[in-house]
Design an enzyme around this catalytic site. Structure first.
Site, PDB file in Angstrom:
ATOM      1  N   ASP A  61       0.801  -1.224   0.000  1.00 35.33           N
ATOM      2  CA  ASP A  61       0.000   0.000   0.000  1.00 35.33           C
ATOM      3  C   ASP A  61       0.837   1.279   0.000  1.00 35.33           C
ATOM      4  O   ASP A  61       0.352   2.337  -0.367  1.00 35.33           O
ATOM      5  CB  ASP A  61      -0.929   0.016   1.227  1.00 35.33           C
ATOM      6  CG  ASP A  61      -0.186  -0.196   2.545  1.00 35.33           C
ATOM      7  OD1 ASP A  61       1.049  -0.353   2.513  1.00 35.33           O
ATOM      8  OD2 ASP A  61      -0.830  -0.221   3.609  1.00 35.33           O
ATOM      9  N   HIS A  62       2.104   1.183   0.396  1.00 34.70           N
ATOM     10  CA  HIS A  62       2.893   2.416   0.543  1.00 34.70           C
ATOM     11  C   HIS A  62       3.461   2.901  -0.783  1.00 34.70           C
ATOM     12  O   HIS A  62       3.279   4.029  -1.180  1.00 34.70           O
ATOM     13  CB  HIS A  62       4.038   2.189   1.537  1.00 34.70           C
ATOM     14  CG  HIS A  62       3.604   2.331   2.960  1.00 34.70           C
ATOM     15  ND1 HIS A  62       2.694   1.494   3.538  1.00 34.70           N
ATOM     16  CD2 HIS A  62       3.958   3.212   3.930  1.00 34.70           C
ATOM     17  CE1 HIS A  62       2.494   1.860   4.802  1.00 34.70           C
ATOM     18  NE2 HIS A  62       3.254   2.899   5.061  1.00 34.70           N
ATOM     19  N   ASP A 116       4.377  -1.396  11.239  1.00 40.75           N
ATOM     20  CA  ASP A 116       3.942  -0.044  10.903  1.00 40.75           C
ATOM     21  C   ASP A 116       3.385   0.578  12.173  1.00 40.75           C
ATOM     22  O   ASP A 116       2.639  -0.065  12.922  1.00 40.75           O
ATOM     23  CB  ASP A 116       2.858  -0.086   9.810  1.00 40.75           C
ATOM     24  CG  ASP A 116       2.625   1.313   9.260  1.00 40.75           C
ATOM     25  OD1 ASP A 116       3.159   1.625   8.183  1.00 40.75           O
ATOM     26  OD2 ASP A 116       1.932   2.104   9.925  1.00 40.75           O
ATOM     27  N   ARG A 374       0.215  12.810  10.237  1.00 40.58           N
ATOM     28  CA  ARG A 374       1.544  13.388  10.505  1.00 40.58           C
ATOM     29  C   ARG A 374       1.790  14.576   9.596  1.00 40.58           C
ATOM     30  O   ARG A 374       1.528  14.491   8.392  1.00 40.58           O
ATOM     31  CB  ARG A 374       2.638  12.340  10.259  1.00 40.58           C
ATOM     32  CG  ARG A 374       2.596  11.280  11.309  1.00 40.58           C
ATOM     33  CD  ARG A 374       3.675  10.234  11.171  1.00 40.58           C
ATOM     34  NE  ARG A 374       3.552   9.371  12.326  1.00 40.58           N
ATOM     35  CZ  ARG A 374       3.866   8.091  12.363  1.00 40.58           C
ATOM     36  NH1 ARG A 374       4.373   7.507  11.295  1.00 40.58           N
ATOM     37  NH2 ARG A 374       3.718   7.400  13.449  1.00 40.58           N
ATOM     38  N   SER A 520       7.430   6.918  12.760  1.00 46.65           N
ATOM     39  CA  SER A 520       7.215   5.618  12.124  1.00 46.65           C
ATOM     40  C   SER A 520       8.012   4.487  12.769  1.00 46.65           C
ATOM     41  O   SER A 520       8.907   4.702  13.571  1.00 46.65           O
ATOM     42  CB  SER A 520       7.603   5.715  10.652  1.00 46.65           C
ATOM     43  OG  SER A 520       8.982   5.481  10.515  1.00 46.65           O
ATOM     44  N   ARG A 522       9.794   2.485  10.856  1.00 43.79           N
ATOM     45  CA  ARG A 522      10.777   2.042   9.855  1.00 43.79           C
ATOM     46  C   ARG A 522      12.124   1.748  10.497  1.00 43.79           C
ATOM     47  O   ARG A 522      12.772   2.622  11.071  1.00 43.79           O
ATOM     48  CB  ARG A 522      10.903   3.070   8.719  1.00 43.79           C
ATOM     49  CG  ARG A 522      11.487   4.399   9.094  1.00 43.79           C
ATOM     50  CD  ARG A 522      11.332   5.412   7.983  1.00 43.79           C
ATOM     51  NE  ARG A 522       9.935   5.779   7.833  1.00 43.79           N
ATOM     52  CZ  ARG A 522       9.504   6.983   7.436  1.00 43.79           C
ATOM     53  NH1 ARG A 522      10.352   7.929   7.125  1.00 43.79           N
ATOM     54  NH2 ARG A 522       8.225   7.247   7.343  1.00 43.79           N
TER      55      ARG A 522
HETATM   56  C1  MIC Z   1       4.434   6.279   8.221  1.00 43.77           C
HETATM   57  O1  MIC Z   1       3.256   6.620   8.282  1.00 43.77           O
HETATM   58  O2  MIC Z   1       5.379   6.991   8.604  1.00 43.77           O
HETATM   59  C2  MIC Z   1       4.748   4.912   7.636  1.00 43.77           C
HETATM   60  C3  MIC Z   1       5.358   5.140   6.314  1.00 43.77           C
HETATM   61  O3  MIC Z   1       3.559   4.187   7.472  1.00 43.77           O
HETATM   62  C4  MIC Z   1       5.686   4.186   8.598  1.00 43.77           C
HETATM   63  C5  MIC Z   1       6.234   2.918   8.081  1.00 43.77           C
HETATM   64  C6  MIC Z   1       7.350   3.087   7.090  1.00 43.77           C
HETATM   65  O4  MIC Z   1       8.162   3.987   7.206  1.00 43.77           O
HETATM   66  O5  MIC Z   1       7.416   2.266   6.173  1.00 43.77           O
HETATM   67  C7  MIC Z   1       5.066   3.907   9.971  1.00 43.77           C
HETATM   68  O6  MIC Z   1       4.144   4.584  10.352  1.00 43.77           O
HETATM   69  O7  MIC Z   1       5.568   3.036  10.687  1.00 43.77           O
HETATM   70 FE1  SF4 Z   2       0.196   4.756   5.093  1.00 45.00          FE
HETATM   71 FE2  SF4 Z   2       1.611   5.426   7.267  1.00 45.00          FE
HETATM   72 FE3  SF4 Z   2       0.134   7.233   5.968  1.00 45.00          FE
HETATM   73 FE4  SF4 Z   2      -1.051   5.346   7.321  1.00 45.00          FE
HETATM   74  S1  SF4 Z   2       0.256   6.937   8.151  1.00 45.00           S
HETATM   75  S2  SF4 Z   2      -1.592   6.027   5.266  1.00 45.00           S
HETATM   76  S3  SF4 Z   2       0.307   3.607   7.006  1.00 45.00           S
HETATM   77  S4  SF4 Z   2       1.929   6.164   5.169  1.00 45.00           S
END
Ligand code: MIC
Ligand code: SF4
Length: 623
Positions: A61-62, A116, A374, A520, A522
């Site tokens: 999905d990312h 995640d 965010r 996140s 990550r």
């Molecule tokens: C995010 O919202 O920052 C992400 C991208 O979903 C991350 C995961 C990632 O960096 O792949 C998260 O929330 O953990």
């Molecule tokens: Fe995707 Fe992270 Fe954004 Fe949620 S917060 S939509 S998991 S990138």
């Protein structure tokens, strides 16, 4: 037993005891593509034949832009490795992991670990759902417990009922204003009280989702009759069980839902919240609706109702990304999609999209209103853009006027949502794993020496996010499976020379203030600096998931025994750190690093993979 969270956690403890470090049994796991490739490489390195959970799902999905072979290769790898090890595969286009998981798989009373940080969304049905690094999720897939310190349970008593146009997003923004981005550290936010039954499951999902921004371990609602109806509508009533709270909490807060007004988070932090009325009239360039926080059928039907028969302001670009294929199809079949298109909305895929900087970067100095969770500086892809976080109602009204606008109440009849699992592929155990050139081998760290020497390569302030450390976005996300390449982008937005400096000095230290690594899950934010030779981060305090990731990759998360000692160190200073006595010996500065015995062994072995190998190479789950 007092709370829902404690009840479920106690039921899952397999190691340790309540009050100290606990290891809990994980019933379900989820991964997404941007963290999943590493998680499955790690699972493979552990050497188990099949996943040992009740259910594991791999979502894509990312990164769905596919601007080159990298991303397509990642998807193929994920699909074939899922088939090989017994993991369900949610295809690109099927939707955002948390939205789908809440709808199709979350089960009250069970545990879920996801790579995640917004995994807590499934707490909306009364499940313990925790975000973690990919390596912890890989270990959980191998049957290993997930370890963390017993959290305290923070009870949020809801009374009254929301008065439209206020909605669930306004509740969590209000909570963020009270708790801040570090107020939830070490806590589970548990919702109870008479106001709970006035919230639908998708609304609970919105609140549980964005609780992640407080730094909390997770958020949870009870499982009640509303949960039952939701699961019935999803054709899963057999998975429903009630989970109740006795409503006794050591700490917490009361919220009268009737008093919540539309709220907005200002740049560049989700806790920088004021009522929308304070900013009314400010001109905007962009509105983005969607993300795992606000892309449910309820949210998008509300937006469609507001936009019906209206036009998006000529100076505004409005995008909409539905949370799941089921939501998308329902919007289409009920005609709501036609209303959105007619109003001038740009309709995107059911995926994360602009939330993770995959397209739709705002113009320079642009003002963007988003229903996301965010708004860290630069996360949108435009460093000087101003990103504000709002509810779908505020977003839709503002898209029409071209200015930040306090929404009005609208009434919406919610249709039954289409349930369709055709985007989920079940394992056949027959496919061979396909690995394109973007899937690079995993780097592994050496055991930790007892004395570590090096320079301070960067000096940072408070609340540094993982988006600062290891940015995402359309340029960098395709490199998630390739640590040597992605390491060239560590601190890219704030100090693009960092990787070069780290290489010149053969590694060194990162110095930071409070809440280092918020945001996140990550693990690239730990793994890529480790690859550049970082052996320790010195900070006033750390965010939960990032701290665990540092330990998992053999990087010491060191805190100042006396936070004011942070002031004594400059960028470029040479430090000699004694890892046994926890001292910067050449400066006489005492440090602390509260580790359990297990964490200490992992750190000294150079990370969790080394630790697992040291345990006999039999793989975890067999110990
Ligand atoms: C995010 O919202 O920052 C992400 C991208 O979903 C991350 C995961 C990632 O960096 O792949 C998260 O929330 O953990
Ligand atoms: Fe995707 Fe992270 Fe954004 Fe949620 S917060 S939509 S998991 S990138």
């Amino acid at each position: 037993m007092p709370s829902v969270a404690e009840r479920i956690l106690r039921d899952h403890i397999v190691d340790g005891s309540w009050g100290g470090e606990i290891g809990i049994r994980i019933d379900q796991t989820l991964t997404q593509d941007a963290t999943g490739t590493l998680a499955y490489l790690q699972f493979e390195a552990i050497g188990i034949e099949r996943v040992r959970t009740e259910l594991s799902v791999s979502y894509v999905d990312h990164n769905t832009l596919q601007t080159g072979f990298e991303n397509a290769d990642d998807h193929l790898f994920l699909q074939t490795i899922a088939d090989h090890y017994g993991v369900l595969f949610s295809r690109p286009g099927n939707g955002i992991c948390h939205q789908i998981h809440l709808e199709r798989f979350a089960v009250p009373g069970k545990s879920l670990l996801g790579s995640d940080s917004h995994t807590p969304t499934s707490g909306g049905v009364g499940m313990i759902a925790i975000g973690a690094g990919g390596l912890d999720v890989a270990a959980a897939m191998a049957g290993e417990p997930f370890y963390f310190n017993t959290p305290s349970i923070f009870g949020i008593r809801l009374i009254g009922a929301l008065r439209p146009p206020s909605s669930a997003k306004d509740v969590i923004l209000y909570i963020l204003k009270q708790l801040t981005v570090k107020g939830g550290l070490g806590k589970i936010l548990e919702y109870y009280g008479p106001g709970v039954k006035t919230l639908s499951v998708p609304e609970r999902g919105t609140i549980a989702n964005m609780g992640a921004e407080t730094g909390a371990t997770t958020s949870i609602f009870p499982s009640d009759e509303t949960t039952r109806s939701f699961m019935e509508e999803q054709g899963r009533v057999r998975d429903w069980t009630p989970v109740k709270s006795d409503g006794v909490y050591e700490e917490g807060m009361d919220i009268n839902l009737s008093e919540i007004e539309p709220m907005i988070a200002m740049p560049h932090s989700p806790d920088n919240v004021v009522p929308v009325s304070e900013l009314e009239g400010k001109r905007i360039d962009q509105v983005c609706i969607g993300s795992c926080t606000n892309s449910s059928l309820r949210d998008l039907m509300t937006v469609a109702r507001i936009l019906k028969g209206k036009r998006v302001h000529p100076d505004v670009s409005l995008t909409i990304s539905p949370g799941s294929k089921g939501v998308y199809e329902t919007l289409a079949r009920t005609g709501a999609l036609a209303d959105l298109i007619a109003a001038g909305a740009r309709i995107l895929e059911a995926a994360c999209g602009p939330c993770i900087g995959m397209g739709q970067s705002p113009p320079s100095k642009g003002v963007s209103l988003r229903t996301f969770n965010r708004n860290f500086e630069g996360r949108s892809g435009t460093k000087d853009a101003e990103v504000y976080l709002v509810s779908p109602e505020t977003a839709a009204f503002s898209a029409i006027t071209g200015r930040i606008t306090v929404p009005r109440a609208v009434s919406v009849d919610l249709p039954k949502q289409i349930v369709d699992d055709s985007g989920i592929i079940r394992p056949t155990f027959k496919k061979s794993i396909r690995r394109g050139p973007n899937i690079a081998p995993l780097p592994v760290s050496d055991p930790m020496p007892s004395i570590v020497e090096g320079r301070v390569l960067i000096r940072l302030g408070d609340n540094i996010t993982t988006d600062h450390i290891m940015p995402a976005g359309a340029k960098i996300l395709p490199l998630r499976s390739n640590i040597p390449k992605i390491s060239n982008y560590v601190f890219h937005q704030i100090d693009p020379d960092f990787p070069k400096r780290a290489r010149t000095y053969g590694g060194g230290f990162i110095l930071a203030g409070e809440n280092y690594g918020q945001g996140s899950s990550r693990e690239h934010a730990a793994l890529a600096p480790m690859y550049l030779g970082i052996r320790a981060v010195l900070a006033k305090s750390f965010a939960r998931i990032h701290r665990a990731n540092l330990i998992n990759f053999g990087v010491a998360p060191l805190e100042f025994a006396e936070p004011s000692d942070y002031e004594k160190i400059k960028e470029g200073d040479a430090l000699k750190i004694d890892m046994e006595s926890l001292q910067i010996t050449n400066l006489g500065i005492p440090l602390r690093c509260p580790l359990t015995k297990r964490q200490r062994e992992i750190l000294m072995s150079g990370g969790l993979l080394n630790f697992i190998k040291k345990m006999g190479g039999r793989g975890v789950g067999q110990r």
